[in-house]
Design an enzyme around this catalytic site. Sequence first.
Site, mmCIF file in Angstrom:
data_model
loop_
_atom_site.group_PDB
_atom_site.id
_atom_site.type_symbol
_atom_site.label_atom_id
_atom_site.label_comp_id
_atom_site.label_asym_id
_atom_site.label_seq_id
_atom_site.Cartn_x
_atom_site.Cartn_y
_atom_site.Cartn_z
ATOM 1 N N ASP A 139 40.699 44.644 39.672
ATOM 2 C CA ASP A 139 39.930 43.584 40.314
ATOM 3 C C ASP A 139 40.196 43.543 41.819
ATOM 4 O O ASP A 139 41.331 43.678 42.260
ATOM 5 C CB ASP A 139 40.306 42.240 39.676
ATOM 6 C CG ASP A 139 39.448 41.112 40.195
ATOM 7 O OD1 ASP A 139 38.243 41.346 40.441
ATOM 8 O OD2 ASP A 139 39.966 40.000 40.368
ATOM 9 N N ASP A 153 33.171 41.134 45.255
ATOM 10 C CA ASP A 153 33.736 40.667 43.990
ATOM 11 C C ASP A 153 33.441 41.583 42.813
ATOM 12 O O ASP A 153 32.336 41.585 42.280
ATOM 13 C CB ASP A 153 33.214 39.256 43.680
ATOM 14 C CG ASP A 153 33.897 38.689 42.452
ATOM 15 O OD1 ASP A 153 34.976 39.189 42.074
ATOM 16 O OD2 ASP A 153 33.355 37.742 41.856
#
Length: 492
Positions: free
Chosen positions: A372, A172
């Site tokens: 991301d 992440d």
Amino acid sequence: MPHFFFIFIFTIFFPISFVLSRTTPLPSQTTVLDVSFETQKVQNVFFTDFNALNSLNQAEEVNPFEDSSSALSFQLHSRLAIEGIGSHQDYESLFMTRLDRDSARFNSILTHLNLVVQGDGLANLKPEEESELSSLEGMEMPVVSGVSQGSGEYFSRVGIGYPPSQAFMVLDTGSDVNWVQCNPCADCYQQADPIFEPGNSSTYHTMSCRARQCQSLDVLACVKDTCLYQVSYGDGSYSVGELASETITFGGEGGASAANIAIGCGHDNEGLFTGASGLLGLGGGDLSFQSQINASSFSYCLVDRDTKSTSTLEFDSITSLDAIIAPLLRNLKTSTYHYVDLTGLSVGGQPVPIPPSTLQLKDNGDGGVIVDSGTAITRFPMEVYNALREAFVKGTPDLTLTNGVAVFDTCYDLSQRKTVEIPTVSFRFSNGKEWSIPAKNYLVPIDSKGTFCFAFATTSSSMGIIGNVQQQGTRVSFDLKNSLIGFSNDKC
Ligand SMILES: *[C@@H]1O[C@H](CO)[C@@H](O)[C@H](O)[C@H]1NC(C)=O
Ligand SMILES: *[C@@H]1O[C@H](CO)[C@@H](O)[C@H](O)[C@H]1NC(C)=O
């Protein structure tokens, strides 16, 4: 009779001559999408054995990271490789589930940004240091982070403790705190590997509240000088436990290791983290994994989400020479997100008409574009998205438009096509460099019948986000020392 003949000739030959006389754009301005291949791949999802855990462990022994240029690397897998297709009956249903997760993920990033950008945010939520909390209830905080319910789309195989226990961790780039489900469990969700047992590790130590790492937490509490952490993710999923220092091992048994890494030992964990044991935080903050090992760089290559192929997450490796390099930026209000200095978009070699300021990261923390790993679909503010879509539609006059699907408003029926030539979409950066996105990363199949959608979406927020669908098959390298990001196509 002559009439029929004429109609026959007309209907057969007119369309062909029409197609032939169409002006063909220059090759560099278009990209070929292999429709048959992409459709077949989607169909194969339902005939592939994704029963991953066993085959993964075997694969690891046979192939110990021979493709990796760094000693510090983890194996990287797509979600399908751990989860399999579950109860999905067809690709469209699988795809829709991904889109739902994706919206949840995106919203949780926005919620977090709103908290930090709007000022007072996190600091005021922090309980008094050394306050004696008799229960973890006191730590409930409206703090959110990048990962939302089960939104992890990519996972790494990480060795935790000594001797190392191998665990799948959600990768992440949108959050910092590393954590793993930990015995004894007050509440643990189901995971693929055995739950981590601190008592079995000789290098496990809980952290004092005075430790620098403890003080870096957004939400912390202190019980008898043991540092307690809580991370919550927008949708109500969370992990609570004690902050520990532990050894992390790369590349399976016998790999290199890093000692004294702060990692949450989560005794109370809620959410659907898809069988993963925990989360590896790759945000830009002090507690993220790469910050803690003082890595000067890290890179990942997000393998195709619909295959069980694997790649690597690497630290301190060298950026490929053919990479398209662009500046990385910091949001003055939060160090967690990785912003790229995107200044424009091109379609078919032509700049898309958008005012440069619409993509700019402002001093007050608004705007900008982040890269991301956990968000799937690239999103742009309305004005930018509309201009991009308009340019693309203009460049595809011979493709058959069909109904929009979920967040996608530009979809095509390609069921009669084997390949199509579409305008190249590229991202332009402040240093003048331009990254051309592979065709299969922006015209994507949403079912197995030949419906393909232009895989960008719009957001009402001023922030844009480059998602993992657009990054597939590309090695994305974060040069942290020089604040640069590199994109190398076909380097998985
Ligand atoms: C911890 O060690 C015990 C005793 O050796 C073993 O039975 C157990 O499986 C281990 N637990 C984990 C999660 O490794
Ligand atoms: C990283 O740097 C910090 C500060 O210089 C140091 O305390 C720490 O031990 C280093 N960590 C590693 C894993 O080298």
